[in-house]
Structure formats: structure tokens, C-alpha cells
Scaffold this active site. Structure first.
Site, short mmCIF file in Angstrom:
data_model
loop_
_atom_site.label_atom_id
_atom_site.label_comp_id
_atom_site.label_asym_id
_atom_site.label_seq_id
_atom_site.Cartn_x
_atom_site.Cartn_y
_atom_site.Cartn_z
N SER A 39 0.92 -1.33 -0.24
CA SER A 39 0.14 -0.17 0.17
C SER A 39 0.58 1.65 0.03
CB SER A 39 -0.92 -0.15 0.94
OG SER A 39 -0.17 0.26 2.28
N ASP A 328 -2.22 9.38 6.63
CA ASP A 328 -3.54 7.60 7.83
C ASP A 328 -2.69 7.29 8.91
OD1 ASP A 328 -2.12 6.18 6.93
OD2 ASP A 328 -4.17 5.56 5.56
N HIS A 331 0.46 4.86 6.53
CA HIS A 331 0.81 5.77 5.13
C HIS A 331 1.44 7.64 5.74
CE1 HIS A 331 -1.78 2.38 4.57
NE2 HIS A 331 -0.98 1.83 4.15
#
Length: 364
Positions: A39, A328, A331
Site C-alpha cells: 500500500s 493515516d 502511511h
């Protein structure tokens, strides 16, 4: 004669002005850039999957104008590296790439993906490292078809850069999730790192066998300093969780050693290690030096310091995003990603990379 000179001067000025206004843009430093990861660099491959690991909704992408599937308010590290390498556009996701687009590279990264096959399965569908390598093999077949023969394709691919950044989820969504996975009961941190590196090596050799020659291998970041780790495992909410970071350092040490071994084993290839852990630790230890004011909380999300969950659909994020290291729970922000990418491309310290940075790799 005077009339002729005036016309000649006018033409010369026009040519000069046109030259200044319409300079031909230089070609990228490498013909293509292939990206494998999770991600941290996924740019939309998970958008079509049945998965909780998706970022195709607002406020993700708020500073790009729309959600794209990137787990950031804006760019990821590989977006910035692509720009530094001279590409006009971001490298396209495998899920949406077509035709001649593949000739500048493909992003195969998938959120929740790991080196181990089972990693991240509690979140739903994802494309594991081995799956990403299989997708790359399909791309190679297309490159052969476009260029007409295998030798031409091999020569072309040997000039490209291959960025690989996996392992984070093997800790976040496997080893340190004992309610879902048994690995922490089966392996010590040292044994687990050895297992991951063995699997990692097999996939890198598969990429080598399909033409890859220039590898940038990105180490696991300081996961124990993420807002999620601080919210769930730090007694004061500010001190990084050492048992997680310690395991990450063991993996990175093994990865760095693997780079040296692969360079010896494949003399016609070049592998380099990108010390994302060290760069990130530097940013967190000296935030004001980089213009950050918040290192222990996320710009969006819920829970303690907004660190227990990722951004919720439609949530309004913090307005001062450039002051936050984390976007977040897991990340980095666009700005933090940009700084990490810049030091990966052009190392500021001998600790940033081993043995060379990406700009040097591109020149080989």
C-alpha cells in the site's frame, strides 16, 4: 540589402524565441520503471478487488484532485522517483495499463500484499509478491510482442529500474497479529526474517530470469513509530514500539546482506538497498529540520491520535497536511513521501543506500 538584414534579424529572433518556448524535453534516464510493493506504493491495483485495503475514496487523493487508490493525500514515493527519473507521467497501475503504455513501465503493487502468501488475507483480496511477479511475466510477453523478438526485449528490459518494497505487511498483517496468524509462535524474529528473505530471494531471481537487471530494494520502515503502533502498543502514545522496530531492523539487516550476495551471484546485474527505515527515523527524530510539527498522530482516521484506523470515507482531514509526517494510521503524507524519495534517488548520507542510490543505478 538593409531590407534583407532586417528580415534576417527578424527570422533569427523568432527562431530564438521559439527555441526558448518550445524546448524538446529530455528522455527519461531509463526507458522504463517497474514497481512491486504494497500500500505504500499501490496506485490503484486494489480498486477492483474485494478488499478492505482500498483507498479509492475521499479524502485519499485530496491533493491530487481525486482519489486514485493511493494511500496518501497525494503522491507516493515511486511517483516522486518517477518524476526524478524524468518520466512525464506517473507509472500506470497494472490493472489499467494497456498497449504501448507498458513500455515505460508498470506498477504492480497491491495494498496488504506480503512476501508470504497468507499475509494480509484477513483484509480480503490482494496481489501477493509472487502474484505481482506473475503479472510482470505477462508484461514481458507483451514487450516481446511489441519489439518483435526476445533478444530485443531482453536488451530493453535490462536498462530499466525495478523497485521492490515488500515486507511491511508480513509484520503488520501477519507476525504481529497473533489472533489471525501463528507465525509469531512458530518463528523467532531472526527465524522469521530468514524465512522472508529466502522467499524474497526466490522472487527476485524469477525477475532476473525475466530480464530485470537494475534492482532498488526498499527496506521496511519504522513500523513501530506509526500512529497505529503508538495508539495500540505505546504506553504514552509517543514512544515508538521497540519490539516491532527491532524485528524490522533484523529484516533490513538480512535484506542488506542479501543485496551483497546477489551482486556477487549475478555480476551482470546491480542490486542496491534503500534504507527507508533510517531516513524515516531521521525525519521523526528531527521533524523541525524538515518542516514537520506532528510525528505521533495522523492527519485523518479515528481512535487515539487518529491512529487506530485509516481514513473514513468522506472524512475531513487536517488542513495543515504538510506539517504531518503521517497521513493515516500507517502511511506517510505526500510531503514525507517526497523527502524519502529524494534521499533514495540522491543519497544525502552513506547510510541512506547501499551501495549506490537510484540516480547512480540509472546511469549504469
Amino acid at each position: 540589402m538593409e531590407s534583407y538584414l532586417r528580415k534576417w534579424c527578424l527570422v533569427s529572433v523568432l527562431v530564438l524565441l521559439l527555441g526558448l518556448g518550445f524546448k524538446a524535453k529530455a528522455d527519461p534516464q531509463v526507458p522504463c520503471y517497474f514497481i512491486f510493493g504494497d500500500s505504500l506504493v499501490d496506485n490503484g491495483n486494489n480498486n477492483r478487488l474485494i478488499s478492505l485495503a482500498r483507498a479509492d475514496y475521499f479524502p485519499y487523493g485530496i491533493d491530487l484532485g481525486r482519489p486514485t487508490g493511493r494511500f496518501s493525500n497525494g503522491k507516493t514515493t515511486v511517483d516522486e522517483i518517477a518524476a526524478l527519473l524524468g518520466f512525464d507521467n506517473y507509472i500506470p497501475a497494472y490493472s489499467s495499463v494497456s498497449g504501448q503504455q507498458i513500455m515505460q513501465g508498470v506498477n504492480y503493487a497491491s495494498a496488504a500484499a506480503g512476501i508470504r502468501e497468507e499475509t494480509g488475507q484477513q483484509l480480503g483480496q490482494r496481489i501477493t509478491f509472487s502474484g505481482q511477479v506473475e503479472n510482470y511475466k505477462n508484461t514481458v510477453s507483451q514487450v516481446v510482442e511489441i519489439l518483435g523478438d526476445e533478444n530485443s526485449a531482453a536488451d530493453y528490459l535490462s536498462k530499466c529500474i525495478y523497485s521492490v518494497g515488500l515486507g511491511s505487511n508480513d509484520y503488520l498483517n501477519n507476525y504481529f497479529m497473533p489472533n489471525f496468524y501463528s507465525t509469531s509462535r512458530q518463528y523467532t524474529p531472526e527465524q522469521y526474517a530468514d524465512d522472508l528473505i529466502s522467499r524474497y530471494t526466490n522472487q527476485l531471481n524469477a525477475l532476473y530470469n525475466y530480464g530485470a537487471r537494475k534492482f532498488a530494494l526498499v527496506g521496511v520502515g519504522a513500523i513501530g513509530c506509526s500512529p497505529n503502533a503508538l495508539a495500540t502498543g505505546s504506553p504514552d502514545g509517543t514512544t515508538c514500539v521497540e519490539r516491532i522496530n527491532s524485528a524490522n531492523r533484523i529484516f533490513n539487516s538480512r535484506l542488506k546482506s542479501m543485496v551483497q550476495q546477489l551482486n556477487n551471484y549475478h555480476p551482470d546485474a546491480k542490486f542496491t538497498y534503500i534504507n527507508a527505515y533510517g531516513v524515516f527515523q531521521d525525519i521523526i527524530a528531527n521533524p523541525s529540520s524538515y518542516g514537520f510539527s506532528v510525528t505521533n498522530a495522523a492527519c485523518c482516521g479515528v481512535g487515539r491520535n487518529q491512529g487506530q484506523l485509516t481514513c473514513l470515507p468522506g472524512e475531513s482531514p487536517c488542513p495543515n497536511r504538510d506539517e504531518f509526517v503521517f497521513w493515516d494510521a500507517f502511511h506517510p503524507t505526500d510531503r514525507a513521501n517526497t523527502l524519502i524519495a529524494q534521499r533514495s534517488y540522491n543519497a544525502q548520507s552513506s547510510d541512506d543506500v547501499y551501495p549506490i542510490d537510484i540516480s547512480t543505478l540509472a546511469q549504469l
